[in-house]
Design a protein around this motif. Structure first.
Motif, PDB file in Angstrom:
ATOM      1  N   SER A   1     -59.728  64.951  -0.477  1.00 44.83           N
ATOM      2  CA  SER A   1     -60.835  64.089  -0.064  1.00 44.83           C
ATOM      3  C   SER A   1     -61.208  64.427   1.363  1.00 44.83           C
ATOM      4  O   SER A   1     -60.456  65.095   2.074  1.00 44.83           O
ATOM      5  N   SER A   2     -62.388  64.000   1.754  1.00 46.07           N
ATOM      6  CA  SER A   2     -62.824  64.259   3.127  1.00 46.07           C
ATOM      7  C   SER A   2     -63.544  63.029   3.665  1.00 46.07           C
ATOM      8  O   SER A   2     -62.979  62.219   4.373  1.00 46.07           O
ATOM      9  N   CYS A   3     -64.806  62.850   3.273  1.00 47.33           N
ATOM     10  CA  CYS A   3     -65.583  61.754   3.870  1.00 47.33           C
ATOM     11  C   CYS A   3     -65.129  60.390   3.370  1.00 47.33           C
ATOM     12  O   CYS A   3     -65.211  59.403   4.078  1.00 47.33           O
ATOM     13  N   GLU A   4     -64.675  60.331   2.128  1.00 48.73           N
ATOM     14  CA  GLU A   4     -64.277  59.086   1.460  1.00 48.73           C
ATOM     15  C   GLU A   4     -65.396  58.060   1.474  1.00 48.73           C
ATOM     16  O   GLU A   4     -65.167  56.854   1.489  1.00 48.73           O
TER      17      GLU A   4
ATOM     18  N   GLY B   1     -68.331  59.085  -0.500  1.00 47.00           N
ATOM     19  CA  GLY B   1     -69.195  59.534  -1.585  1.00 47.00           C
ATOM     20  C   GLY B   1     -70.294  60.481  -1.154  1.00 47.00           C
ATOM     21  O   GLY B   1     -71.300  60.631  -1.853  1.00 47.00           O
ATOM     22  N   VAL B   2     -70.113  61.150  -0.033  1.00 48.55           N
ATOM     23  CA  VAL B   2     -71.174  62.001   0.496  1.00 48.55           C
ATOM     24  C   VAL B   2     -70.859  63.488   0.345  1.00 48.55           C
ATOM     25  O   VAL B   2     -71.725  64.290   0.020  1.00 48.55           O
ATOM     26  N   CYS B   3     -69.607  63.886   0.573  1.00 46.01           N
ATOM     27  CA  CYS B   3     -69.325  65.320   0.742  1.00 46.01           C
ATOM     28  C   CYS B   3     -69.021  66.041  -0.569  1.00 46.01           C
ATOM     29  O   CYS B   3     -69.145  67.260  -0.645  1.00 46.01           O
ATOM     30  N   GLY B   4     -68.590  65.359  -1.597  1.00 47.71           N
ATOM     31  CA  GLY B   4     -68.304  66.004  -2.873  1.00 47.71           C
ATOM     32  C   GLY B   4     -66.889  66.526  -3.013  1.00 47.71           C
ATOM     33  O   GLY B   4     -66.528  67.065  -4.057  1.00 47.71           O
ATOM     34  N   THR B   5     -66.063  66.394  -1.994  1.00 46.52           N
ATOM     35  CA  THR B   5     -64.717  66.965  -2.042  1.00 46.52           C
ATOM     36  C   THR B   5     -63.862  66.371  -3.165  1.00 46.52           C
ATOM     37  O   THR B   5     -63.089  67.077  -3.802  1.00 46.52           O
ATOM     38  N   CYS B   6     -63.982  65.100  -3.406  1.00 42.61           N
ATOM     39  CA  CYS B   6     -63.078  64.436  -4.365  1.00 42.61           C
ATOM     40  C   CYS B   6     -63.610  64.462  -5.801  1.00 42.61           C
ATOM     41  O   CYS B   6     -63.108  63.738  -6.654  1.00 42.61           O
TER      42      CYS B   6
ATOM     43  N   MET C   1     -67.035  60.882  -8.235  1.00 40.33           N
ATOM     44  CA  MET C   1     -66.397  60.899  -6.919  1.00 40.33           C
ATOM     45  C   MET C   1     -65.411  59.728  -6.888  1.00 40.33           C
ATOM     46  O   MET C   1     -65.820  58.568  -6.796  1.00 40.33           O
TER      47      MET C   1
ATOM     48  N   CYS D   1     -63.587  58.608  -4.681  1.00 41.03           N
ATOM     49  CA  CYS D   1     -63.460  57.827  -3.449  1.00 41.03           C
ATOM     50  C   CYS D   1     -64.331  56.577  -3.471  1.00 41.03           C
ATOM     51  O   CYS D   1     -64.044  55.613  -2.755  1.00 41.03           O
TER      52      CYS D   1
END
Ligand code: FES
Length: 404
Positions: A351-354, A356-361, A389, A391
């Motif tokens: 995860s990154s932004c947590e 719902g913006v970056c798409g990592t999760c 997502m 997160c």
């Protein structure tokens, strides 16, 4: 067919904001996109900010899924480490005693200005100097950031081309007396191209909102926002809520009207078509300033909720998540995210932004219907329902089966 050269040149000679620099704290690894390029943004322990291609030069795995190692990023797949600054490989775990191979991650130029990380698509050495934005250079809120001078808004994703968004914002004008706590009755917007920053000014000039346009990929634009002006500490939540509402209303209007708006001409002075932004609901207490703020559900269920039929109750109720690979079932309690619930059971999802913006999760959904609360997926991806997502998104059904 490739993009016309004139447009390509224009893109390569402009700097674009990628994220709020405050999002890089705590060894965060931020995943974003610019003109179809997947980027990873991170800050080393010495404070240097890096904007890299989000791809390990070894096997192509996303570096945003890797690990922050202080002065290097480590790929999750084979553990190759890449130095801050140059992006050069410094260590290969499979050959700990050998010299690192002469490979490097593709790096992009970086500027940190006005609270944002900016980059330019031109390679190092060919990037034009950052063109200061006069309106922001003279703004004390950015030059001497302080608690009482600006409020960050949450970035929103818009399913519309960036040229259309920029054009529409230039014509943005609406009466928002219905929900303005300062009783302002008029606002205007003007552009400060080519850096694609739009500034809105209220008629009382007490507060302004700076909109920063980030062209992400075809049909997808990110819009960052900062409210400027004196803000008492006790007013911060109200101010943030108020301007976030405006940003969300803009997003909804842009998505609904983008097909009818013309792209911005190259000189930025195409016939302006005012964007019709209906007044949002009257202010309520800023208690909604939680993670779900950017998708408030109105009485009609339409405001910002792309899965509105499930409603607010469904967004907050408990549900079960089956994990197909580990054959476990966990409970996600009301008010707790899927990501946090997984962590509570020792299951780590990158995860990154947590927010719902970056798409990592992004996680594959095998069965069940997700209740999307993110700003990353497109409308088509949401409709397909085969990923979510974790997160921020939840379940519209009693259970979800995830590919974990
Ligand atoms: S961590 Fe960024 S979308 Fe979930």
């Amino acid at each position: 067919m490739g993009r016309p050269m004139a447009d390509k040149d224009r893109m390569e000679h402009a700097w674009f904001a990628l994220c709020d620099v405050d999002q890089l704290g705590g060894q965060a690894i931020y995943h974003t996109e610019l003109h179809g390029n997947e980027l990873v943004v991170w800050r080393a322990e010495d404070g240097a900010v890096n904007v890299w291609e989000n791809r390990c030069p070894h096997r192509g795995v996303r570096l945003s899924l890797g690990h922050h190692r202080g002065e290097a990023l480590q790929c999750q797949y084979h553990g190759w480490q890449f130095n801050s600054g140059s992006g050069a490989c410094r260590f290969v775990p499979a050959h700990p005693d050998a010299a690192a191979p002469p490979v490097a991650v593709k790096t992009w130029p970086v500027e940190v200005r006005y609270g944002f990380v900016w980059t330019c698509l031109a390679p190092f050495g060919e990037a034009p100097p950052f063109t200061p934005i006069e309106e922001l250079e003279t703004d004390a809120a950015f030059n001497a950031p302080s608690e009482g001078q600006h409020v960050r808004l949450r970035t929103v994703a818009i399913d519309a081309p960036s040229e259309t968004v920029q054009h529409a914002l230039a014509g943005y004008c609406f009466d928002h007396a219905h929900f303005d706590p300062w009783q302002s009755t008029e606002c205007v917007a003007f552009d400060v191209a080519p850096n694609a920053v739009m500034i809105e000014q209220l008629d009382d000039a007490a507060h302004r909102v700076v909109f920063v346009v980030q062209p992400a990929r075809v049909g997808r634009t990110y819009l960052h926002g900062v409210a400027l002006g004196p803000v008492a500490l006790t007013e911060r939540l109200t101010v943030q809520w108020h301007h976030q509402q405006r940003l969300n209303a803009l997003r909804d209007a842009l998505e609904q009207q983008s097909e009818h708006l013309q792209p911005l001409s190259r000189d930025g002075v195409a016939d302006r078509q005012p964007l019709s932004v209906p007044p949002t609901s009257p202010p309520v207490q800023p208690v909604i300033l939680q993670r779900s703020l950017s998708k408030p559900v109105s009485a009609s269920g339409s405001q910002g909720d792309k899965n509105s039929s499930a409603g607010h109750d469904a967004a907050d109720r408990a549900f079960d998540v089956h994990l197909s690979r580990s054959r476990r079932t966990i409970k996600v309690a009301a008010g707790v995210t899927v990501l946090q619930s997984l962590r509570n059971h020792g299951i780590e999802v990158p995860s990154s932004c947590e927010q719902g913006v970056c798409g990592t999760c992004r996680t594959r959904v095998i069965e069940g219907t997700p209740l999307h609360r993110d700003d990353f997926l497109t409308a088509q991806e949401r409709a397909a329902g085969d990923c979510m997502m974790v997160c921020v998104s939840r379940a519209a059904t009693e259970t979800l089966t995830l590919d974990l």
